[in-house]
Design a protein around this motif. Structure first.
Motif, PDB file in Angstrom:
ATOM      1  N   VAL A   1       0.312  17.791 -12.905  1.00 22.69           N
ATOM      2  CA  VAL A   1       0.392  16.851 -12.154  1.00 22.69           C
ATOM      3  C   VAL A   1       0.507  15.369 -12.640  1.00 22.69           C
ATOM      4  O   VAL A   1       0.964  14.258 -12.119  1.00 22.69           O
ATOM      5  CB  VAL A   1      -1.099  16.715 -11.065  1.00 22.69           C
ATOM      6  CG1 VAL A   1      -1.094  15.424 -10.182  1.00 22.69           C
ATOM      7  CG2 VAL A   1      -0.987  18.084 -10.146  1.00 22.69           C
ATOM      8  N   MET A   2      -0.367  15.287 -13.690  1.00 25.16           N
ATOM      9  CA  MET A   2      -0.395  14.153 -14.343  1.00 25.16           C
ATOM     10  C   MET A   2       1.256  13.838 -15.190  1.00 25.16           C
ATOM     11  O   MET A   2       1.557  12.604 -14.993  1.00 25.16           O
ATOM     12  CB  MET A   2      -1.220  13.972 -15.929  1.00 25.16           C
ATOM     13  CG  MET A   2      -2.551  13.601 -15.362  1.00 25.16           C
ATOM     14  SD  MET A   2      -3.790  13.298 -16.814  1.00 25.16           S
ATOM     15  CE  MET A   2      -4.080  15.038 -17.343  1.00 25.16           C
ATOM     16  N   ALA A   3       1.716  14.736 -15.281  1.00 30.10           N
ATOM     17  CA  ALA A   3       3.190  14.634 -15.919  1.00 30.10           C
ATOM     18  C   ALA A   3       4.134  14.169 -14.733  1.00 30.10           C
ATOM     19  O   ALA A   3       4.906  13.302 -14.807  1.00 30.10           O
ATOM     20  CB  ALA A   3       3.653  16.012 -16.667  1.00 30.10           C
ATOM     21  N   ALA A   4       3.694  14.807 -13.482  1.00 29.91           N
ATOM     22  CA  ALA A   4       4.409  14.382 -12.529  1.00 29.91           C
ATOM     23  C   ALA A   4       4.379  12.980 -11.944  1.00 29.91           C
ATOM     24  O   ALA A   4       5.358  12.470 -11.418  1.00 29.91           O
ATOM     25  CB  ALA A   4       4.295  15.464 -11.148  1.00 29.91           C
TER      26      ALA A   4
ATOM     27  N   GLU B   1       3.434  10.386 -14.115  1.00 27.89           N
ATOM     28  CA  GLU B   1       3.606   9.396 -15.029  1.00 27.89           C
ATOM     29  C   GLU B   1       4.802   8.503 -15.039  1.00 27.89           C
ATOM     30  O   GLU B   1       4.717   7.294 -15.061  1.00 27.89           O
ATOM     31  CB  GLU B   1       3.954  10.136 -16.418  1.00 27.89           C
ATOM     32  CG  GLU B   1       3.799   9.251 -17.628  1.00 27.89           C
ATOM     33  CD  GLU B   1       3.944  10.017 -19.121  1.00 27.89           C
ATOM     34  OE1 GLU B   1       3.513   9.483 -19.990  1.00 27.89           O
ATOM     35  OE2 GLU B   1       4.525  11.200 -19.055  1.00 27.89           O
ATOM     36  N   PRO B   2       5.797   8.968 -14.328  1.00 24.71           N
ATOM     37  CA  PRO B   2       7.037   8.025 -14.014  1.00 24.71           C
ATOM     38  C   PRO B   2       6.620   6.954 -13.006  1.00 24.71           C
ATOM     39  O   PRO B   2       7.398   5.910 -12.768  1.00 24.71           O
ATOM     40  CB  PRO B   2       8.209   8.948 -13.490  1.00 24.71           C
ATOM     41  CG  PRO B   2       7.954  10.159 -14.100  1.00 24.71           C
ATOM     42  CD  PRO B   2       6.484  10.527 -13.957  1.00 24.71           C
TER      43      PRO B   2
ATOM     44  N   GLN C   1      -5.065   1.842 -17.670  1.00 30.52           N
ATOM     45  CA  GLN C   1      -5.025   1.044 -16.303  1.00 30.52           C
ATOM     46  C   GLN C   1      -4.866   1.765 -14.910  1.00 30.52           C
ATOM     47  O   GLN C   1      -4.858   1.119 -13.813  1.00 30.52           O
ATOM     48  CB  GLN C   1      -3.625   0.244 -16.371  1.00 30.52           C
ATOM     49  CG  GLN C   1      -2.324   1.078 -16.035  1.00 30.52           C
ATOM     50  CD  GLN C   1      -1.811   1.923 -17.124  1.00 30.52           C
ATOM     51  OE1 GLN C   1      -2.509   2.364 -18.199  1.00 30.52           O
ATOM     52  NE2 GLN C   1      -0.422   2.031 -17.355  1.00 30.52           N
ATOM     53  N   VAL C   2      -5.364   3.121 -15.103  1.00 28.91           N
ATOM     54  CA  VAL C   2      -5.235   3.879 -13.918  1.00 28.91           C
ATOM     55  C   VAL C   2      -6.718   4.301 -13.210  1.00 28.91           C
ATOM     56  O   VAL C   2      -7.646   4.640 -14.237  1.00 28.91           O
ATOM     57  CB  VAL C   2      -4.579   5.234 -14.144  1.00 28.91           C
ATOM     58  CG1 VAL C   2      -4.401   6.285 -13.015  1.00 28.91           C
ATOM     59  CG2 VAL C   2      -2.885   4.969 -14.370  1.00 28.91           C
TER      60      VAL C   2
ATOM     61  N   ALA D   1       3.274  12.450  -2.106  1.00 25.97           N
ATOM     62  CA  ALA D   1       3.271  13.461  -3.112  1.00 25.97           C
ATOM     63  C   ALA D   1       4.492  14.621  -2.743  1.00 25.97           C
ATOM     64  O   ALA D   1       5.132  15.490  -3.554  1.00 25.97           O
ATOM     65  CB  ALA D   1       2.076  14.100  -3.254  1.00 25.97           C
ATOM     66  N   GLY D   2       4.717  14.864  -1.476  1.00 24.16           N
ATOM     67  CA  GLY D   2       5.312  15.830  -1.046  1.00 24.16           C
ATOM     68  C   GLY D   2       6.680  15.537  -1.506  1.00 24.16           C
ATOM     69  O   GLY D   2       7.752  16.559  -1.342  1.00 24.16           O
ATOM     70  N   MET D   3       7.340  14.528  -1.448  1.00 20.51           N
ATOM     71  CA  MET D   3       8.511  14.092  -2.033  1.00 20.51           C
ATOM     72  C   MET D   3       8.863  14.122  -3.524  1.00 20.51           C
ATOM     73  O   MET D   3       9.932  13.716  -3.866  1.00 20.51           O
ATOM     74  CB  MET D   3       9.032  12.775  -1.413  1.00 20.51           C
ATOM     75  CG  MET D   3       9.006  12.908   0.154  1.00 20.51           C
ATOM     76  SD  MET D   3      10.198  13.777   0.745  1.00 20.51           S
ATOM     77  CE  MET D   3      11.821  13.349   0.336  1.00 20.51           C
ATOM     78  N   ASN D   4       7.725  14.088  -4.079  1.00 17.54           N
ATOM     79  CA  ASN D   4       7.721  14.409  -5.733  1.00 17.54           C
ATOM     80  C   ASN D   4       8.254  15.830  -6.152  1.00 17.54           C
ATOM     81  O   ASN D   4       7.642  16.802  -5.974  1.00 17.54           O
ATOM     82  CB  ASN D   4       6.565  13.881  -6.301  1.00 17.54           C
ATOM     83  CG  ASN D   4       6.615  13.948  -7.784  1.00 17.54           C
ATOM     84  OD1 ASN D   4       6.981  14.954  -8.623  1.00 17.54           O
ATOM     85  ND2 ASN D   4       5.645  12.754  -8.456  1.00 17.54           N
ATOM     86  N   GLU D   5       9.602  15.816  -6.937  1.00 19.73           N
ATOM     87  CA  GLU D   5      10.051  17.232  -6.970  1.00 19.73           C
ATOM     88  C   GLU D   5       9.285  18.073  -7.944  1.00 19.73           C
ATOM     89  O   GLU D   5       9.254  19.074  -8.055  1.00 19.73           O
ATOM     90  CB  GLU D   5      11.224  16.977  -7.469  1.00 19.73           C
ATOM     91  CG  GLU D   5      12.369  16.539  -6.328  1.00 19.73           C
ATOM     92  CD  GLU D   5      13.835  16.542  -6.763  1.00 19.73           C
ATOM     93  OE1 GLU D   5      14.361  16.871  -7.813  1.00 19.73           O
ATOM     94  OE2 GLU D   5      14.614  16.050  -5.796  1.00 19.73           O
ATOM     95  N   GLN D   6       8.662  17.223  -9.222  1.00 17.82           N
ATOM     96  CA  GLN D   6       7.843  17.964 -10.092  1.00 17.82           C
ATOM     97  C   GLN D   6       6.325  18.535  -9.560  1.00 17.82           C
ATOM     98  O   GLN D   6       6.099  19.601  -9.713  1.00 17.82           O
ATOM     99  CB  GLN D   6       7.476  16.889 -11.074  1.00 17.82           C
ATOM    100  CG  GLN D   6       8.453  16.632 -11.958  1.00 17.82           C
ATOM    101  CD  GLN D   6       8.088  15.849 -13.221  1.00 17.82           C
ATOM    102  OE1 GLN D   6       8.185  14.740 -13.248  1.00 17.82           O
ATOM    103  NE2 GLN D   6       7.361  16.586 -14.216  1.00 17.82           N
ATOM    104  N   ILE D   7       6.036  17.968  -8.353  1.00 19.59           N
ATOM    105  CA  ILE D   7       4.925  18.284  -7.704  1.00 19.59           C
ATOM    106  C   ILE D   7       5.363  19.407  -6.867  1.00 19.59           C
ATOM    107  O   ILE D   7       4.408  20.668  -6.879  1.00 19.59           O
ATOM    108  CB  ILE D   7       4.117  17.254  -6.590  1.00 19.59           C
ATOM    109  CG1 ILE D   7       3.367  16.289  -7.809  1.00 19.59           C
ATOM    110  CG2 ILE D   7       3.271  17.877  -5.902  1.00 19.59           C
ATOM    111  CD1 ILE D   7       2.686  15.335  -7.223  1.00 19.59           C
ATOM    112  N   LEU D   8       6.616  19.605  -6.122  1.00 24.83           N
ATOM    113  CA  LEU D   8       6.900  20.518  -5.461  1.00 24.83           C
ATOM    114  C   LEU D   8       7.430  21.908  -6.197  1.00 24.83           C
ATOM    115  O   LEU D   8       6.971  23.077  -6.053  1.00 24.83           O
ATOM    116  CB  LEU D   8       8.211  20.310  -4.631  1.00 24.83           C
ATOM    117  CG  LEU D   8       8.733  21.269  -3.645  1.00 24.83           C
ATOM    118  CD1 LEU D   8       7.701  21.839  -2.461  1.00 24.83           C
ATOM    119  CD2 LEU D   8      10.030  20.632  -3.210  1.00 24.83           C
TER     120      LEU D   8
END
Length: 262
Positions: free
Chosen positions: A123-126, A128-129, A167-168, A236-243
């Motif tokens: 999820v962190m990688a998803a 990051e952008p 910063q997060v 988050a539901g529109m994040n392809e990496q999370i899907l």
């Protein structure tokens, strides 16, 4: 392995009454139908309140026990369940209880998004952008104010991502740990740059995102930080990496229970 015609996939969501949120569910359902074309794909909600409100608008969505009964009538004997939940909390308990009440239906159930440390890394990688350089960024989670034990995964994820990205910070709409206390740090960090960015770790941009986070009321997160420039990522539901991570959880469950499908 080709899945048999009596095998179905249930996509289980908490539910939303927001039209934009329902469109996210539509998009997810289309993606899952394309990925698992030989499985009957159906949708269920866990929130009875949401189901009732949608019914008043002429939109019928079953809860999971209702969906299970319907699938059995259709001759489905094998069921894969994908809970589109962030953490294994109260709603996940509803799902496992509903499946346990149907022992004659062979079923496998994937785990929610944040279940173990490998999930935290994915999820962190998803996300990051979505983290802008030099701008304080608040990741917004739902949280649980009644049962703090269900905030455990959020706190563990928070510790990891905050250590990696100074910063997060992670805040929750409900509960006090972390709750909204991190917004004070976001306000302080936003003063030099005049900006703040929010990333909702919520499946859809419903009431919590539109009002609690990005609303114009004085108690919204946007107002509490008070930056000149406020931006917000999509749900988050529109994040392809999370899907893709959800799909990995499902593939693991399918391989374990049914030997895999395609």
């Amino acid at each position: 392995m080709i899945s048999p015609p009596n095998q179905a996939l249930a996509l289980v969501f908490f539910g939303t009454t927001a039209d934009a949120g329902l469109k996210v569910y539509d998009w997810i359902e289309a993606q899952m139908a394309a990925r698992y074309p030989r499985m009957t794909v159906r949708r269920a909600f866990t929130s009875q309140m949401v189901i009732r409100r949608l019914k008043e608008r002429g939109i019928a969505v079953p809860n999971l026990p209702e969906l299970l009964a319907d699938l059995k009538q259709q001759g489905i004997t094998q069921l894969a369940v994908l809970p589109f939940l962030i953490v294994p909390g109260q709603e996940f308990g509803k799902i496992t209880a509903a499946l346990a009440a149907e022992p004659e239906l062979k079923s496998v159930c994937a785990t929610p998004l944040l279940t173990d440390e490998a999930d935290y890394e994915a999820v962190m990688a998803a996300l990051e952008p979505e983290i802008p350089v030099g701008i304080p960024t608040v990741i917004g989670c739902h949280g649980n104010e009644q049962h703090d034990q269900f905030n455990k995964e959020i706190r563990q994820f928070s510790a990891l991502i905050e250590a990696r990205y100074p910063q997060v910070m992670v805040a929750t709409v409900e509960g006090d740990n972390p709750g909204t206390a991190p917004l004070a740090r976001a306000r302080e960090m936003a003063q030099p740059c005049g900006a703040v960015h929010f990333i909702p770790l919520m499946l859809v941009a419903g009431d919590h995102v539109m009002n609690d986070i990005m609303g114009d009321e004085e108690d919204s997160w946007k107002s509490q930080v008070g930056a000149a420039t406020t931006t917000c990522s999509g749900p988050a539901g529109m994040n392809e990496q999370i899907l893709a991570r959800y799909c990995q959880h499902l593939d693991t469950a399918l391989h374990t229970g049914f030997g895999g499908v395609r």
